[in-house]
Design a protein around this motif. Structure first.
Motif, PDB file in Angstrom:
ATOM      1  N   UNK A 387       1.089  -1.020   0.018  1.00  0.00           N
ATOM      2  CA  UNK A 387      -0.025   0.009   0.171  1.00  0.00           C
ATOM      3  C   UNK A 387       0.877   1.214  -0.002  1.00  0.00           C
ATOM      4  N   UNK A 388       0.468   2.407  -0.660  1.00  0.00           N
ATOM      5  CA  UNK A 388       1.367   3.545  -0.889  1.00  0.00           C
ATOM      6  C   UNK A 388       0.384   4.846  -0.349  1.00  0.00           C
ATOM      7  N   UNK A 389       1.358   5.580   0.022  1.00  0.00           N
ATOM      8  CA  UNK A 389       0.482   6.852   0.560  1.00  0.00           C
ATOM      9  C   UNK A 389       1.598   7.924  -0.008  1.00  0.00           C
ATOM     10  N   UNK A 390       0.999   9.401  -0.511  1.00  0.00           N
ATOM     11  CA  UNK A 390       1.853  10.380  -0.725  1.00  0.00           C
ATOM     12  C   UNK A 390       1.090  11.664  -0.419  1.00  0.00           C
ATOM     13  N   UNK A 391       1.761  12.644  -0.359  1.00  0.00           N
ATOM     14  CA  UNK A 391       1.155  13.943   0.025  1.00  0.00           C
ATOM     15  C   UNK A 391       1.997  14.900  -0.923  1.00  0.00           C
ATOM     16  N   UNK A 392       1.199  15.908  -1.456  1.00  0.00           N
ATOM     17  CA  UNK A 392       2.233  17.071  -2.299  1.00  0.00           C
ATOM     18  C   UNK A 392       1.329  18.247  -2.080  1.00  0.00           C
ATOM     19  N   UNK A 393       2.249  19.268  -1.759  1.00  0.00           N
ATOM     20  CA  UNK A 393       1.916  20.682  -1.442  1.00  0.00           C
ATOM     21  C   UNK A 393       2.440  21.702  -2.729  1.00  0.00           C
ATOM     22  N   UNK A 394       1.708  22.303  -3.208  1.00  0.00           N
ATOM     23  CA  UNK A 394       1.975  23.256  -4.401  1.00  0.00           C
ATOM     24  C   UNK A 394       2.322  24.604  -3.854  1.00  0.00           C
ATOM     25  N   UNK A 395       3.392  25.213  -3.538  1.00  0.00           N
ATOM     26  CA  UNK A 395       3.376  26.494  -2.886  1.00  0.00           C
ATOM     27  C   UNK A 395       2.643  27.652  -3.543  1.00  0.00           C
ATOM     28  N   UNK A 396       2.383  28.465  -2.748  1.00  0.00           N
ATOM     29  CA  UNK A 396       1.529  29.490  -3.346  1.00  0.00           C
ATOM     30  C   UNK A 396       2.224  30.499  -4.429  1.00  0.00           C
ATOM     31  N   UNK A 397       1.835  30.734  -5.506  1.00  0.00           N
ATOM     32  CA  UNK A 397       2.304  31.576  -6.434  1.00  0.00           C
ATOM     33  C   UNK A 397       1.294  32.500  -7.122  1.00  0.00           C
ATOM     34  N   UNK A 398       1.638  33.521  -7.718  1.00  0.00           N
ATOM     35  CA  UNK A 398       0.760  34.499  -8.171  1.00  0.00           C
ATOM     36  C   UNK A 398       1.167  35.012  -9.516  1.00  0.00           C
ATOM     37  N   UNK A 399       0.520  35.669 -10.306  1.00  0.00           N
ATOM     38  CA  UNK A 399       0.734  36.176 -11.686  1.00  0.00           C
ATOM     39  C   UNK A 399       0.083  37.601 -11.682  1.00  0.00           C
ATOM     40  N   UNK A 400       0.447  38.553 -12.036  1.00  0.00           N
ATOM     41  CA  UNK A 400      -0.325  39.896 -12.288  1.00  0.00           C
ATOM     42  C   UNK A 400      -0.127  40.668 -13.400  1.00  0.00           C
ATOM     43  N   UNK A 401      -1.106  41.162 -13.872  1.00  0.00           N
ATOM     44  CA  UNK A 401      -0.907  41.971 -15.350  1.00  0.00           C
ATOM     45  C   UNK A 401      -2.264  42.957 -15.476  1.00  0.00           C
ATOM     46  N   UNK A 402      -2.284  43.827 -16.414  1.00  0.00           N
ATOM     47  CA  UNK A 402      -3.395  44.751 -16.619  1.00  0.00           C
ATOM     48  C   UNK A 402      -4.344  44.039 -17.247  1.00  0.00           C
ATOM     49  N   UNK A 403      -5.801  44.240 -17.045  1.00  0.00           N
ATOM     50  CA  UNK A 403      -6.902  44.148 -17.991  1.00  0.00           C
ATOM     51  C   UNK A 403      -6.689  44.703 -19.390  1.00  0.00           C
ATOM     52  N   UNK A 404      -6.933  43.637 -20.339  1.00  0.00           N
ATOM     53  CA  UNK A 404      -6.729  44.034 -21.736  1.00  0.00           C
ATOM     54  C   UNK A 404      -7.892  44.237 -22.525  1.00  0.00           C
ATOM     55  N   UNK A 405      -8.120  45.180 -23.348  1.00  0.00           N
ATOM     56  CA  UNK A 405      -9.344  45.306 -24.204  1.00  0.00           C
ATOM     57  C   UNK A 405      -8.663  44.923 -25.739  1.00  0.00           C
TER      58      UNK A 405
END
Length: 432
Positions: A387-405
């Motif tokens: 039997x197998x067990x695993x845990x993964x955590x994706x560290x917080x990240x962000x991306x930012x930019x303008x609203x484009x029309x």
């Protein structure tokens, strides 16, 4: 003024499609099953179980010493937040409530006695994503939808989901005592729901002067395929090497039975594929009880339908997500603490494929994460079963930019997308 608000609504509606398709349409999931996941997905030269071997290198199934059947079930819980602002209009922050998304994986490898031909079959959750945002009275992205000239509006309540499953029959040939080659034709099944659907043009059937995108929920499963080829070298001194080529997964056009603003029948569609992936791997097994593995992968987004183009077409449809091709590095360690216990840790680094100027077109995408931490263990319960067990955590990240029309970026505007995630994985292996 009416044209200004019309442009704002048109651009805000773009967000629906990118949130529904980003993860499932593009990158493959980092790993297949709890064993492969707990070493960060490093499997090109480290065949630790049937699922990880077939998922990353079909040739490496010759490195499994016994026939085996492996199954895995994972739950993915993302934490997604979108904040946006338009100077003089509104600003706010909204969290999604997507819940837990299941991932199911299966792998079977059979080693006939006195044969150099090893056969296998895999079924993998290759990708998937879900969002569930409530409407907002302050966040421009999720303002209630408007159908009146001069009245600003956003998407309102937003729910999207996508799932990609792959069926992978596999054959590997042991060419010499050290070298094996493998081939897997791949069959991919994709399901996407997105409302509104912005990869096709909006319509103004009711004559309000504010065109709106049609829903994209009435679709069957779309089919496609490609192939996966690899080579595996098992060194006498404990150094193993591998290389694989995953072709693009060429999929049918995603087509939806939809309606226009007056409820009359309409069909909307888009071209979306999965990208080519190249993997190089090395693993060290020269120390008793230890396996140390590293994979380097190249994901070819910039030449894939749905990713290579960006911005708006002349009919206000979104041309594509505008992603860059990127490199991923996965590293993992396995330590056999005893005959009945194996421990693992892993780390994966992913380049962010989304340039700042494309942040708006990728609101809510689950592929902005860069750092993954993994841990897991396997426990033997009898002579044939683990039997197998695993845990993964994706560290917080962000991306930012303008609203484009379609006329360009709105001065003083901003969109910031933030993501972290947890994955819990359990599995069972039967060897015979």
């Amino acid at each position: 003024m009416m044209n200004h608000f019309r442009s704002i609504f048109t651009v805000l509606a773009v967000l629906t499609a990118v949130q529904s398709t980003s993860l499932a349409q593009g990158l493959f999931i980092t790993a297949a099953g709890p064993v492969n996941r707990s070493v960060g997905g490093a499997g090109t030269a480290a065949p630790l179980d049937a699922m990880g071997a077939m998922f990353w290198n079909p040739a490496s199934i010759t490195g499994l010493k016994q026939s085996e059947l492996s199954v895995g079930l994972a739950g993915v819980l993302p934490n997604i937040n979108t904040s946006s602002s338009i100077s003089g209009l509104a600003s706010g922050s909204t969290s999604a409530d997507p819940g837990v998304t299941p991932l199911v994986n299966f792998g079977w490898v059979h080693r006939p006695e006195d044969s150099d031909l090893i056969l296998g079959v895999g079924v993998f959750s290759a990708g998937g994503f879900r969002t569930n945002f409530p409407a907002s009275l302050s966040n421009p992205v999720f303002l209630p939808q408007s159908n009146a000239a001069g009245t600003p509006g956003g998407l309102g309540q937003l729910f999207t989901q996508a799932t990609f499953i792959q069926f992978v029959p596999t054959a590997a040939l042991q060419v010499t005592d050290r070298i094996s080659v493998g081939l897997s034709p791949t069959v991919t099944i994709g399901d996407i729901s997105a409302s509104p659907f912005v990869f096709d043009a909006p319509d103004d059937a009711d004559g309000s002067g504010i065109p709106r995108y049609a829903p994209g929920v009435g679709s069957r499963s779309q089919w496609g395929g490609g192939f996966h080829a690899g080579i595996y070298y098992e060194g006498e001194n404990g150094l193993n090497l591998g290389f694989t080529f995953k072709s693009p997964q060429w999929l049918e056009s995603f087509s939806f039975n939809s309606t226009d603003e007056l409820g009359r029948p309409r069909t909307v569609s888009a071209e979306l594929d999965l990208p080519m992936v190249l993997s190089w791997g090395a693993a060290w097994t020269g120390w008793d009880q230890w396996v140390i593995a590293t994979d380097i992968r190249y994901h070819d987004y910039s030449n894939t339908d749905g990713f290579r183009d960006s911005g708006f077409r002349s009919d206000f449809a979104v041309a594509g997500l505008g992603w860059e091709s990127v490199v991923t590095v996965a590293t993992g360690i396995q330590y056999e603490a005893s005959e009945d216990l194996k421990l693992r840790i892993g780390y994966t680094y992913n380049e962010n494929p989304i340039p700042d100027q494309q942040a708006f077109f990728n609101v809510g995408t689950a592929l902005i994460y860069e750092h993954e931490l993994h841990a897991g263990a396997s426990v033997r319960i009898n002579d044939h079963a683990w039997v197998h067990f695993a845990y993964t955590y994706y560290l917080e990240n962000d991306v930012s930019g303008p609203i484009v029309t379609p006329a360009g970026a709105i001065p003083g505007s901003n969109v910031t997308n933030t993501l972290s995630a947890h994955i819990a994985d359990v599995g069972l292996t039967i060897r015979y």
